[in-house]
Motif scaffolding. Structure first.
Motif, PDB file in Angstrom:
ATOM      1  N   SER A 179       0.861  -1.185   0.000  1.00 22.99           N
ATOM      2  CA  SER A 179       0.000   0.000   0.000  1.00 22.99           C
ATOM      3  C   SER A 179       0.896   1.233   0.000  1.00 22.99           C
ATOM      4  O   SER A 179       1.879   1.293   0.724  1.00 22.99           O
ATOM      5  N   MET A 180       0.545   2.202  -0.836  1.00 19.23           N
ATOM      6  CA  MET A 180       1.319   3.434  -0.895  1.00 19.23           C
ATOM      7  C   MET A 180       0.425   4.660  -0.712  1.00 19.23           C
ATOM      8  O   MET A 180       0.737   5.737  -1.186  1.00 19.23           O
ATOM      9  N   ASP A 181      -0.691   4.473   0.010  1.00 19.82           N
ATOM     10  CA  ASP A 181      -1.557   5.628   0.283  1.00 19.82           C
ATOM     11  C   ASP A 181      -1.181   6.218   1.636  1.00 19.82           C
ATOM     12  O   ASP A 181      -0.005   6.393   1.922  1.00 19.82           O
ATOM     13  N   THR A 182      -2.132   6.518   2.477  1.00 15.76           N
ATOM     14  CA  THR A 182      -1.815   7.154   3.762  1.00 15.76           C
ATOM     15  C   THR A 182      -0.988   6.247   4.664  1.00 15.76           C
ATOM     16  O   THR A 182      -0.230   6.723   5.496  1.00 15.76           O
ATOM     17  N   THR A 183      -1.143   4.928   4.513  1.00 13.97           N
ATOM     18  CA  THR A 183      -0.350   3.979   5.287  1.00 13.97           C
ATOM     19  C   THR A 183       0.528   3.192   4.324  1.00 13.97           C
ATOM     20  O   THR A 183       0.049   2.336   3.597  1.00 13.97           O
ATOM     21  N   ARG A 184       1.817   3.503   4.311  1.00 15.55           N
ATOM     22  CA  ARG A 184       2.744   2.812   3.419  1.00 15.55           C
ATOM     23  C   ARG A 184       3.179   1.513   4.088  1.00 15.55           C
ATOM     24  O   ARG A 184       4.015   1.514   5.005  1.00 15.55           O
ATOM     25  N   THR A 185       2.612   0.413   3.634  1.00 15.87           N
ATOM     26  CA  THR A 185       2.866  -0.874   4.265  1.00 15.87           C
ATOM     27  C   THR A 185       3.050  -1.967   3.217  1.00 15.87           C
ATOM     28  O   THR A 185       2.701  -1.800   2.048  1.00 15.87           O
ATOM     29  N   CYS A 186       3.591  -3.093   3.664  1.00 19.72           N
ATOM     30  CA  CYS A 186       3.737  -4.288   2.845  1.00 19.72           C
ATOM     31  C   CYS A 186       3.001  -5.425   3.553  1.00 19.72           C
ATOM     32  O   CYS A 186       3.206  -5.646   4.747  1.00 19.72           O
ATOM     33  N   LYS A 187       2.150  -6.141   2.825  1.00 24.36           N
ATOM     34  CA  LYS A 187       1.378  -7.231   3.414  1.00 24.36           C
ATOM     35  C   LYS A 187       2.163  -8.527   3.299  1.00 24.36           C
ATOM     36  O   LYS A 187       2.610  -8.911   2.212  1.00 24.36           O
ATOM     37  N   ILE A 188       2.324  -9.203   4.426  1.00 18.81           N
ATOM     38  CA  ILE A 188       3.177 -10.376   4.529  1.00 18.81           C
ATOM     39  C   ILE A 188       2.364 -11.575   4.987  1.00 18.81           C
ATOM     40  O   ILE A 188       1.627 -11.506   5.977  1.00 18.81           O
ATOM     41  N   ARG A 189       2.504 -12.692   4.278  1.00 15.79           N
ATOM     42  CA  ARG A 189       1.873 -13.960   4.673  1.00 15.79           C
ATOM     43  C   ARG A 189       2.887 -14.790   5.439  1.00 15.79           C
ATOM     44  O   ARG A 189       3.920 -15.182   4.913  1.00 15.79           O
ATOM     45  N   ASN A 190       2.571 -15.076   6.690  1.00 17.42           N
ATOM     46  CA  ASN A 190       3.447 -15.881   7.531  1.00 17.42           C
ATOM     47  C   ASN A 190       2.919 -17.306   7.590  1.00 17.42           C
ATOM     48  O   ASN A 190       1.874 -17.624   7.006  1.00 17.42           O
ATOM     49  N   GLN A 191       3.618 -18.178   8.315  1.00 21.86           N
ATOM     50  CA  GLN A 191       3.150 -19.563   8.502  1.00 21.86           C
ATOM     51  C   GLN A 191       3.267 -19.953   9.962  1.00 21.86           C
ATOM     52  O   GLN A 191       3.815 -20.985  10.308  1.00 21.86           O
TER      53      GLN A 191
END
Length: 222
Positions: A179-191
């Motif tokens: 996401s590069m809007d108001t919240t710059r984040t990367c979504k991570i799938r863990n196990q």
């Protein structure tokens, strides 16, 4: 159940199972000089249900299996479960040592040897946050390695985590979005099971990503 378990679920997870990209680094991801990506990308819909690696050093194999499952689903719309154990065993044969954990390149080669992906599958190295964003846009998912902090044991139910500047070991996961809007984040799938984070996922801020990132692979499965 103690108060930490009540708030965060299981409080100790296996780290140290990922030893980085690999002993031989593949070519760098060819990121165009001029490129744009959507403000939000979320490819987690292609992912199969979250697994739990338990107290094993097989995070890279679990992550590779998750990518193969997603690839199969996108191609055939048939859910095929991939056992990470043979991937890990073959990766350790490739490594040629008895140390716990393995490399990202080793699990990719193991998947080729086991005929889980085409032998012609190409990979490129992801070394920066910009590389990651382009990979998610171009290839959908990314095989990532982090030198994770203890904050990964304190992930909130909404998937966010505090910033703690320490390191507890190498860990492999699957990058599924950004996401590069108001919240710059990367979504991570863990196990680490569905009780961890937001149904098994977390959202790393750009700063958290950069500080802990060891490198990744763009796996060009089409």
């Amino acid at each position: 159940m103690n108060i930490l378990n009540a708030l965060f679920g299981r409080t100790e997870f296996e780290a140290g199972g990922c030893r980085g990209i690999g002993q031989v680094r593949p070519p760098l991801l060819a990121t165009p000089q001029r490129w744009t990506v959507p403000t939000r990308i979320d490819n987690s819909a292609y992912c199969t249900p979250i697994d739990d690696q338990g107290q094993t050093p097989r995070c890279a194999a679990f992550s590779m299996a998750a990518i193969i499952e997603a690839w199969n689903w996108r191609r055939t719309h048939v859910a095929v479960e991939i056992d990470p154990a043979p991937i890990y065993i073959e990766a350790k044969r490739i490594d040629g040592d008895s140390e716990d954990g393995t490399y990202l390149t080793s699990v990719v080669q193991a998947a080729k040897n086991l005929k889980l992906i085409p032998s012609t599958t190409e990979t490129s190295a992801i070394l920066t946050l910009s590389d990651y964003r382009f990979c998610i846009h171009r290839y959908g998912l990314a095989l990532l390695s982090f030198n994770i902090s203890s904050a990964w044991n304190r992930v909130n139910r909404n998937g966010t985590m505090p910033t703690i500047d320490d390191a507890i070991g190498g860990h492999a996961v699957v990058g599924t979005g950004q996401s590069m809007d108001t919240t710059r984040t990367c979504k991570i799938r863990n196990q680490w099971g569905t009780d961890w984070g937001y149904h098994g996922y977390c959202f790393l801020t750009d700063i958290q990503f950069v500080r802990q990132f060891k490198g990744g692979l763009a796996i060009q499965l089409g």
